[in-house]
Write a protein that holds these residues in place. Structure first.
Motif, PDB file in Angstrom:
ATOM      1  N   PHE A   8       0.879  -1.266  -0.046  1.00 38.14           N
ATOM      2  CA  PHE A   8      -0.116  -0.146  -0.053  1.00 38.14           C
ATOM      3  C   PHE A   8       0.839   1.211  -0.014  1.00 38.14           C
ATOM      4  CE2 PHE A   8      -3.419  -2.838   0.724  1.00 38.14           C
ATOM      5  CZ  PHE A   8      -4.643  -1.960   0.442  1.00 38.14           C
ATOM      6  N   SER A   9       2.036   1.211   0.656  1.00 39.89           N
ATOM      7  CA  SER A   9       2.760   2.016   0.798  1.00 39.89           C
ATOM      8  C   SER A   9       3.404   2.634  -0.614  1.00 39.89           C
ATOM      9  CB  SER A   9       4.006   2.098   1.700  1.00 39.89           C
ATOM     10  OG  SER A   9       4.951   1.201   1.101  1.00 39.89           O
ATOM     11  N   ARG A  10       3.661   1.841  -1.890  1.00 41.83           N
ATOM     12  CA  ARG A  10       4.196   1.850  -2.733  1.00 41.83           C
ATOM     13  C   ARG A  10       3.153   2.464  -3.821  1.00 41.83           C
ATOM     14  NH1 ARG A  10       8.848  -0.901  -3.982  1.00 41.83           N
ATOM     15  NH2 ARG A  10       9.600  -1.885  -2.078  1.00 41.83           N
ATOM     16  N   ILE A  11       1.911   2.776  -3.574  1.00 42.48           N
ATOM     17  CA  ILE A  11       0.873   3.185  -4.375  1.00 42.48           C
ATOM     18  C   ILE A  11       0.499   4.617  -4.163  1.00 42.48           C
ATOM     19  CG2 ILE A  11      -0.097   0.864  -4.607  1.00 42.48           C
ATOM     20  CD1 ILE A  11      -2.440   1.992  -2.929  1.00 42.48           C
ATOM     21  N   GLN A  12       1.382   5.433  -3.407  1.00 41.65           N
ATOM     22  CA  GLN A  12       1.266   6.873  -3.172  1.00 41.65           C
ATOM     23  C   GLN A  12       1.402   7.577  -4.365  1.00 41.65           C
ATOM     24  OE1 GLN A  12       4.029   9.166  -3.478  1.00 41.65           O
ATOM     25  NE2 GLN A  12       5.396   7.723  -3.901  1.00 41.65           N
ATOM     26  N   ARG A  13       2.058   7.185  -5.582  1.00 45.95           N
ATOM     27  CA  ARG A  13       2.152   7.882  -6.780  1.00 45.95           C
ATOM     28  C   ARG A  13       0.528   8.118  -7.399  1.00 45.95           C
ATOM     29  NH1 ARG A  13       5.392   3.698 -10.644  1.00 45.95           N
ATOM     30  NH2 ARG A  13       6.477   3.477  -8.657  1.00 45.95           N
ATOM     31  N   TYR A  14      -0.220   7.290  -6.902  1.00 45.23           N
ATOM     32  CA  TYR A  14      -1.376   7.369  -7.565  1.00 45.23           C
ATOM     33  C   TYR A  14      -2.375   8.487  -6.773  1.00 45.23           C
ATOM     34  CZ  TYR A  14       0.465   3.698 -10.322  1.00 45.23           C
ATOM     35  OH  TYR A  14       1.013   2.623 -10.935  1.00 45.23           O
ATOM     36  N   PHE A  15      -1.829   9.134  -5.833  1.00 47.67           N
ATOM     37  CA  PHE A  15      -2.552  10.017  -5.231  1.00 47.67           C
ATOM     38  C   PHE A  15      -2.157  11.468  -5.248  1.00 47.67           C
ATOM     39  CE2 PHE A  15      -3.269   6.175  -3.037  1.00 47.67           C
ATOM     40  CZ  PHE A  15      -4.446   6.166  -2.450  1.00 47.67           C
ATOM     41  N   PRO A  16      -2.407  12.209  -6.533  1.00 48.41           N
ATOM     42  CA  PRO A  16      -2.027  13.534  -6.772  1.00 48.41           C
ATOM     43  C   PRO A  16      -3.006  14.404  -5.983  1.00 48.41           C
ATOM     44  CG  PRO A  16      -3.575  12.501  -8.614  1.00 48.41           C
ATOM     45  CD  PRO A  16      -2.965  11.320  -7.765  1.00 48.41           C
ATOM     46  N   PRO A  17      -2.883  15.540  -6.156  1.00 49.71           N
ATOM     47  CA  PRO A  17      -4.003  16.477  -5.543  1.00 49.71           C
ATOM     48  C   PRO A  17      -5.526  16.408  -5.710  1.00 49.71           C
ATOM     49  CG  PRO A  17      -2.102  17.912  -6.242  1.00 49.71           C
ATOM     50  CD  PRO A  17      -1.885  16.554  -6.820  1.00 49.71           C
ATOM     51  N   VAL A  18      -5.953  15.825  -6.840  1.00 52.20           N
ATOM     52  CA  VAL A  18      -7.161  15.654  -7.309  1.00 52.20           C
ATOM     53  C   VAL A  18      -7.620  14.520  -6.664  1.00 52.20           C
ATOM     54  CG1 VAL A  18      -6.829  14.403  -9.486  1.00 52.20           C
ATOM     55  CG2 VAL A  18      -8.993  15.552  -9.049  1.00 52.20           C
ATOM     56  N   VAL A  19      -6.957  13.461  -6.290  1.00 54.61           N
ATOM     57  CA  VAL A  19      -7.090  12.257  -5.644  1.00 54.61           C
ATOM     58  C   VAL A  19      -7.057  12.598  -4.082  1.00 54.61           C
ATOM     59  CG1 VAL A  19      -6.755   9.808  -5.035  1.00 54.61           C
ATOM     60  CG2 VAL A  19      -6.641  10.803  -7.549  1.00 54.61           C
ATOM     61  N   THR A  20      -6.122  12.989  -3.504  1.00 52.49           N
ATOM     62  CA  THR A  20      -6.083  13.207  -2.227  1.00 52.49           C
ATOM     63  C   THR A  20      -6.953  14.239  -1.709  1.00 52.49           C
ATOM     64  OG1 THR A  20      -4.260  14.896  -2.313  1.00 52.49           O
ATOM     65  CG2 THR A  20      -3.724  12.700  -2.078  1.00 52.49           C
ATOM     66  N   GLY A  21      -7.273  15.541  -2.680  1.00 48.80           N
ATOM     67  CA  GLY A  21      -8.127  16.405  -2.233  1.00 48.80           C
ATOM     68  C   GLY A  21      -9.396  15.765  -2.012  1.00 48.80           C
ATOM     69  N   THR A  22      -9.830  15.046  -2.926  1.00 44.37           N
ATOM     70  CA  THR A  22     -11.412  14.429  -2.989  1.00 44.37           C
ATOM     71  C   THR A  22     -11.617  13.360  -1.882  1.00 44.37           C
ATOM     72  OG1 THR A  22     -11.392  14.481  -5.757  1.00 44.37           O
ATOM     73  CG2 THR A  22     -12.957  12.812  -4.383  1.00 44.37           C
ATOM     74  N   ILE A  23     -10.420  12.636  -1.660  1.00 41.71           N
ATOM     75  CA  ILE A  23     -10.432  11.688  -0.506  1.00 41.71           C
ATOM     76  C   ILE A  23     -10.848  12.297   0.925  1.00 41.71           C
ATOM     77  CG2 ILE A  23      -9.380   9.816   0.897  1.00 41.71           C
ATOM     78  CD1 ILE A  23      -7.895   8.995  -1.716  1.00 41.71           C
ATOM     79  N   ILE A  24      -9.913  13.393   0.879  1.00 41.94           N
ATOM     80  CA  ILE A  24     -10.141  14.302   2.401  1.00 41.94           C
ATOM     81  C   ILE A  24     -11.248  14.900   2.427  1.00 41.94           C
ATOM     82  CG2 ILE A  24      -9.004  16.090   3.774  1.00 41.94           C
ATOM     83  CD1 ILE A  24      -6.305  15.644   2.291  1.00 41.94           C
ATOM     84  N   ALA A  25     -11.759  15.670   1.501  1.00 41.23           N
ATOM     85  CA  ALA A  25     -13.134  16.183   1.387  1.00 41.23           C
ATOM     86  C   ALA A  25     -14.233  15.024   1.676  1.00 41.23           C
ATOM     87  CB  ALA A  25     -13.407  16.743   0.090  1.00 41.23           C
ATOM     88  N   ALA A  26     -14.226  13.980   1.215  1.00 40.80           N
ATOM     89  CA  ALA A  26     -14.972  12.731   1.527  1.00 40.80           C
ATOM     90  C   ALA A  26     -15.023  12.356   2.971  1.00 40.80           C
ATOM     91  CB  ALA A  26     -14.680  11.567   0.514  1.00 40.80           C
TER      92      ALA A  26
END
Length: 453
Positions: free
Chosen positions: A130-148
Motif C-alpha cells: 500500500f505504501s508503494r501506491i502513493q504515486r497514484y494520489f495526486p492533489p485531485v485524488v487526495t483532495g477528493t478523499i480528504i473532502a470525502a
C-alpha cells in the motif's frame, strides 16, 4: 535531487516540543473529539451480543485502553512501527457491519476476535504494498478523499445533535449545539483561547446543559473505580473462514482509509511523508489490530475528526496526541474517569463536531485547489467520487441488493470515494495520473536526513 529535500526545515512541525501541562490540555481536546466514536462501537456490538451491562462496560474500557496504546505507538513510534504524526486511533466504524453479521450468523465475540487477528496479520503483510501506491494520489485524488472524509463525518455530528434518536432534534438539543458552536467560533477570535476553543466550547456547553437539567451524573459513582484489562475475557479466539474473509475485506478498506488519514494529517501539519513513513504508519495500526482482541477490543484505525482539530487549533505537535494517548489509557484503566467524560451531552459534541468535521472537508477543498481543473477530466473524478460519498448517507439501504462484501465497501463513503478517485484518475488522466501527492520524484528520492527515524 528534488527541491523538497533542500527546503524542508531541520525540525518538522510535528516534532515541536510542547510544555507538559499544555500537551495534556491539548491532548484532552483530542480525546473529547473522538471519545464518542470510540465508545460507540463496543456499545453497539455489546448490545447486539446481548451482553450484561458490566461486560459492555468492560468492552468500553478495553476499547479506550487499546486506542490509547495504538495512538501512543503511532505518535511516538517503535522500531519499524509508527508514522510519528499526530494521529489519534480509535475503534473503526468500518468493521461494525461485519461484526454484527458474524453475531447474527451465530458467531460470538471469540469468532470476531479470531477474524480480527488473522485480518490484522494480512494487513500487516500488505502494508509495504500500500505504501508503494502513493504515486497514484495526486492533489485531485487526495483532495477528493480528504473532502470525502469530512463529508462522511458530518452526519455523525448531526446524529449527536439529534441525540441519535429518530424524529429530529429537540429545541433544547439544537440550542445546546448552537451555543457550543458559537462559543468555539468566538474563541477562534480570542488569541488566548484559540488553541483550546474546542475544549472551552464543550465545557461551556456541558455547564449550560447541566443548568438545563440535561446532564445525568447519577452513573458516575456506579461501577468499579479501577478495572485492569483481562486478556481473552470472553474466551480464546475462534477461526472461521467466512468471518475471516469478510474481516480481511474490512482491513483492506481500512488500510486505504488510514492512508487517506496519513495524507490528510500531513497536509494539515505541513510536513512530508515518504514510502517508509507510510509503511510504518500502516503497520502500527495493523499491529494494534492484531493485539486488540487480546484485550477484548476491536480493530483500531486513525480517526479523521482529530485532523480537523489540528486544523482548527494549529497545534501540530505529535506530543499533544501522545499525551492524549496517556489519557485514553487512563480512561481504560479507570472506568470512573470514563464515566465522567461520558456525561458530556451528545448535542454539545455535535456543536463542536460541526467545526471539527467541517474543517476536514475544508482541508480537502484546499488541496483540490492544487489540482488542474482546466482539464475537464478532473471535474468528473471529483464529481463522481463525492456523489458516492453522499449516496449511502442519503439512502442508507441503497446497496442492500449487492453482495455483502461489495455493500460494505460501497457503504463506506470514504472507501468508495477513495477507490473511485484513484481508478477514475487512472482511467481519465492516463499518464498524468502518476503525479503523486508527495512529489513527482518521491519514488527515487530517499527521505532527507532530518527525517531519518
Amino acid at each position: 535531487m528534488s527541491t523538497n529535500a533542500t527546503t524542508i526545515p531541520a525540525v518538522r512541525p510535528e516534532d515541536e516540543k510542547i510544555p507538559v501541562a499544555k500537551a495534556f490540555l491539548y491532548g484532552f481536546q483530542h480525546i473529547l473529539s473522538m471519545y464518542g466514536g470510540v465508545i460507540a462501537i463496543p456499545l453497539i456490538v455489546g448490545s447486539a451480543a446481548k451482553l450484561p451491562p458490566e461486560q459492555v462496560g468492560m468492552l468500553v474500557a478495553s476499547a479506550l485502553f487499546v486506542s490509547g496504546l495504538a495512538t501512543l505507538v503511532q505518535s511516538l513510534g517503535l522500531p519499524g512501527l509508527g508514522s510519528k504524526l499526530p494521529l489519534v486511533n480509535g475503534t473503526t466504524f468500518g468493521a461494525v457491519s461485519t461484526m454484527l453479521a458474524i453475531i447474527g450468523s451465530g458467531g460470538g465475540l471469540p469468532v470476531i476476535y479470531g477474524s480480527v487477528i488473522v485480518a490484522g496479520i494480512v494487513g500487516f503483510l500488505l502494508a509495504p504494498l500500500f505504501s508503494r501506491i502513493q504515486r497514484y494520489f495526486p492533489p485531485v485524488v487526495t483532495g477528493t478523499i480528504i473532502a470525502a472524509m469530512g463529508l462522511s463525518l458530518l452526519p455523525v455530528a448531526a446524529g449527536w445533535v439529534a441525540g441519535n434518536q429518530p424524529g429530529g432534534a429537540s429545541l433544547t438539543n439544537l440550542a445546546l449545539a448552537a451555543f457550543t458552536l458559537v462559543v468555539v467560533l468566538v474563541c477562534t477570535r480570542v488569541p488566548a483561547l484559540s488553541r483550546v476553543g474546542i475544549l472551552v466550547g464543550i465545557t461551556a456547553g456541558t455547564l449550560l446543559a447541566a443548568v438545563l437539567g440535561q446532564v445525568d451524573f447519577s452513573g458516575v459513582g456506579k461501577g468499579a473505580v479501577v478495572a485492569l484489562p483481562t486478556p481473552f475475557f470472553f474466551g480464546a479466539p475462534q477461526f472461521e473462514i467466512g468471518a475471516i474473509i469478510s474481516m480481511v475485506v474490512v482491513i483492506i478498506v481500512t488500510l486505504m482509509e488510514i492512508m487517506a488519514d496519513l495524507f490528510a494529517v500531513a497536509k494539515v501539519v505541513g510536513t512530508d511523508v515518504d514510502r517508509r513513513r507510510i509503511t510504518r504508519g500502516l503497520r502500527a495500526d495493523m499491529a494494534a489490530t492484531i493485539i486488540a482482541p487480546v484485550f477484548n477490543s476491536f480493530p483500531p484505525t486513525a480517526f479523521a475528526q482529530n485532523v480537523g482539530l489540528i486544523a482548527v487549533t494549529k497545534v501540530k505537535s505529535r506530543y499533544t496526541v501522545a499525551a492524549g494517548a496517556v489519557l485514553l489509557i487512563l480512561l481504560g484503566l479507570f472506568p470512573l474517569l470514563g464515566r465522567v467524560v461520558a456525561c458530556v451531552p451528545s448535542p454539545v459534541l455535535g456543536g463542536a463536531g460541526v467545526v471539527l468535521f467541517g474543517s476536514v472537508a475544508a482541508a480537502g477543498i484546499q488541496t483540490l485547489q492544487q489540482a488542474d481543473f482546466e482539464r475537464g477530466n478532473n471535474i468528473f473524478v471529483v464529481a463522481t467520487s463525492l456523489a458516492l460519498v453522499v449516496f449511502p448517507m442519503a439512502v442508507p439501504g441503497i446497496y442492500t441488493a449487492l453482495p455483502t462484501w461489495l455493500e460494505m465497501v460501497l457503504g463506506s463513503g470514504i472507501s468508495a470515494a477513495a477507490i473511485s478517485a484513484v481508478l477514475l484518475n487512472l482511467l481519465l488522466n492516463g499518464r498524468h495520473a502518476n503525479r503523486g501527492a508527495l512529489g513527482d520524484e518521491m519514488e527515487a528520492v530517499p527521505a532527507p536526513e532530518p527525517f531519518e527515524d
